[in-house]
Design an enzyme around this catalytic site. Structure first.
Site, PDB file in Angstrom:
ATOM      1  N   THR A  71       0.827  -1.206   0.000  1.00 42.94           N
ATOM      2  CA  THR A  71       0.000   0.000   0.000  1.00 42.94           C
ATOM      3  C   THR A  71       0.862   1.257   0.000  1.00 42.94           C
ATOM      4  O   THR A  71       0.437   2.315  -0.467  1.00 42.94           O
ATOM      5  CB  THR A  71      -0.952  -0.003   1.207  1.00 42.94           C
ATOM      6  OG1 THR A  71      -1.685  -1.233   1.215  1.00 42.94           O
ATOM      7  CG2 THR A  71      -1.928   1.158   1.171  1.00 42.94           C
ATOM      8  N   TYR A  98       4.086 -12.355   5.294  1.00 42.59           N
ATOM      9  CA  TYR A  98       3.013 -11.746   4.508  1.00 42.59           C
ATOM     10  C   TYR A  98       2.726 -12.647   3.323  1.00 42.59           C
ATOM     11  O   TYR A  98       3.511 -12.721   2.385  1.00 42.59           O
ATOM     12  CB  TYR A  98       3.436 -10.343   4.060  1.00 42.59           C
ATOM     13  CG  TYR A  98       2.440  -9.590   3.223  1.00 42.59           C
ATOM     14  CD1 TYR A  98       1.096  -9.942   3.151  1.00 42.59           C
ATOM     15  CD2 TYR A  98       2.857  -8.492   2.473  1.00 42.59           C
ATOM     16  CE1 TYR A  98       0.196  -9.235   2.378  1.00 42.59           C
ATOM     17  CE2 TYR A  98       1.959  -7.767   1.692  1.00 42.59           C
ATOM     18  CZ  TYR A  98       0.632  -8.144   1.643  1.00 42.59           C
ATOM     19  OH  TYR A  98      -0.256  -7.441   0.871  1.00 42.59           O
ATOM     20  N   LYS A 151       0.600 -12.037   8.235  1.00 43.89           N
ATOM     21  CA  LYS A 151      -0.492 -11.328   7.571  1.00 43.89           C
ATOM     22  C   LYS A 151      -0.964 -12.246   6.463  1.00 43.89           C
ATOM     23  O   LYS A 151      -0.279 -12.413   5.455  1.00 43.89           O
ATOM     24  CB  LYS A 151       0.005  -9.993   7.022  1.00 43.89           C
ATOM     25  CG  LYS A 151      -1.032  -9.217   6.217  1.00 43.89           C
ATOM     26  CD  LYS A 151      -0.420  -7.971   5.582  1.00 43.89           C
ATOM     27  CE  LYS A 151      -1.414  -7.252   4.688  1.00 43.89           C
ATOM     28  NZ  LYS A 151      -0.797  -6.090   3.979  1.00 43.89           N
ATOM     29  N   VAL A 196      -4.530  -6.237   9.210  1.00 41.61           N
ATOM     30  CA  VAL A 196      -3.638  -5.254   8.596  1.00 41.61           C
ATOM     31  C   VAL A 196      -4.456  -4.632   7.481  1.00 41.61           C
ATOM     32  O   VAL A 196      -4.751  -5.283   6.482  1.00 41.61           O
ATOM     33  CB  VAL A 196      -2.351  -5.895   8.063  1.00 41.61           C
ATOM     34  CG1 VAL A 196      -1.426  -4.814   7.489  1.00 41.61           C
ATOM     35  CG2 VAL A 196      -1.636  -6.674   9.167  1.00 41.61           C
TER      36      VAL A 196
END
Length: 288
Positions: free
Chosen positions: A48, A136, A164, A205
């Site tokens: 992001t 992740y 995540k 998250v």
């Protein structure tokens, strides 16, 4: 146990009109997320944050700035993962010198390692740092997926403390069931926030927390306090925004939404482009 809280925001990187990092807006955004959106931790220079188009100098400057400006008000998690193990180790060591609280390591993309390669990649980075590591797994972006079995194998490494997880909900549930008690599972999908909590995730998250973090925190708190009906009501109200923010490639939608809310974080770097007029209209309508 390392505590990143229940609401982690994967923060955008503010740019000025020339496409450079806007440090004044970065400071304002950090304050907004901590003080008004109730975020417990910030991921800096993750997907992001447009990590693919940030160079190492920019990333390290962002890590240091976030640590100094947050000043202990929240945890700072640095995105230092890549598909190059040696480079990830180098950037992780540099991030540690910046004073970050942990690192986020994405599954290697494009070169498509098998599960043993994934294990050795994360093992090598974790062994090169004293920082807590959050895995992740986001197969929709990286093509390769970290299996539940490999995640649980990595969870045995002392400083691999969290994941995540953006895979299927049943995989997240399997990780929760098999992980050590001190291993923390987060969903990385806003639309799965409440279902993930229901199967044992610690929190999320989030991208949408830039805009509706306070409501998301209330949803999480309501669920954890046993008020399932209130949590469900909030989730249903938030779900349309969760979806519209991802009608265009992340973080295009959330950057536009922030601008509409008065936080001028700028546009995105190529190859991303601003939202189309239809996409922008959908976002504006939901914000109203």
């Amino acid at each position: 146990m390392v505590d990143f809280g229940s609401l982690i925001t994967a923060m955008v990187t503010p740019f000025d009109d020339k496409g450079n990092i806007d440090w004044n807006q970065t400071a304002l955004l950090i304050d907004e997320l901590i003080e008004n959106q109730q975020t417990d931790s910030l991921v800096i220079c993750g997907t992001t944050g447009e990590s693919p188009t940030l160079d190492d100098t920019e990333k390290l400057a962002m890590f240091k700035f976030a640590v100094e400006h947050a000043a202990g008000r929240c945890k700072i998690i640095a995105g230092t993962g890549s598909n190059n193990t040696a480079h990830s180790i180098h950037l992780t060591k540099e991030a540690e010198l910046c004073g970050v609280d942990a690192v986020l390591l994405v599954t290697p993309y494009y070169n498509k390692p098998n599960q043993e390669g994934l294990f050795r990649h994360f093992e090598a980075i974790a062994s090169a740092t004293k920082l807590p590591v959050m895995l992740y797994n986001v197969p929709s972006r990286t093509v390769v997926g970290l299996s539940a079995a490999t995640t649980l194998r990595l969870a045995q490494i002392p400083n691999v403390v969290a994941t995540k997880e953006c895979g299927p909900l049943d995989q997240l549930a399997g990780i929760v069931s098999g992980a050590p008690n001190d291993f923390i599972v987060y969903t990385g999908d806003d639309s799965s926030a409440l279902p993930a909590l229901a199967v044992g995730a610690r929190g999320i998250v989030s991208v949408a927390s830039h805009i509706v973090g306070k409501s998301m925190k209330q949803m999480i708190s309501s669920y954890l306090q046993g008020n399932v009906q209130e949590a469900g009501k909030l989730y249903r109200e938030l779900l349309p925004l969760f979806k519209v923010l991802f009608e265009c490639p992340n973080p295009v939608g959330v950057k536009y939404a922030l601008g509409e809310k008065g936080l001028n974080v700028g546009s995105v770097r190529l190859p991303l482009v601003p939202p189309s007029e239809d996409e922008a209209m959908h976002i504006r309508n939901l914000l109203q």
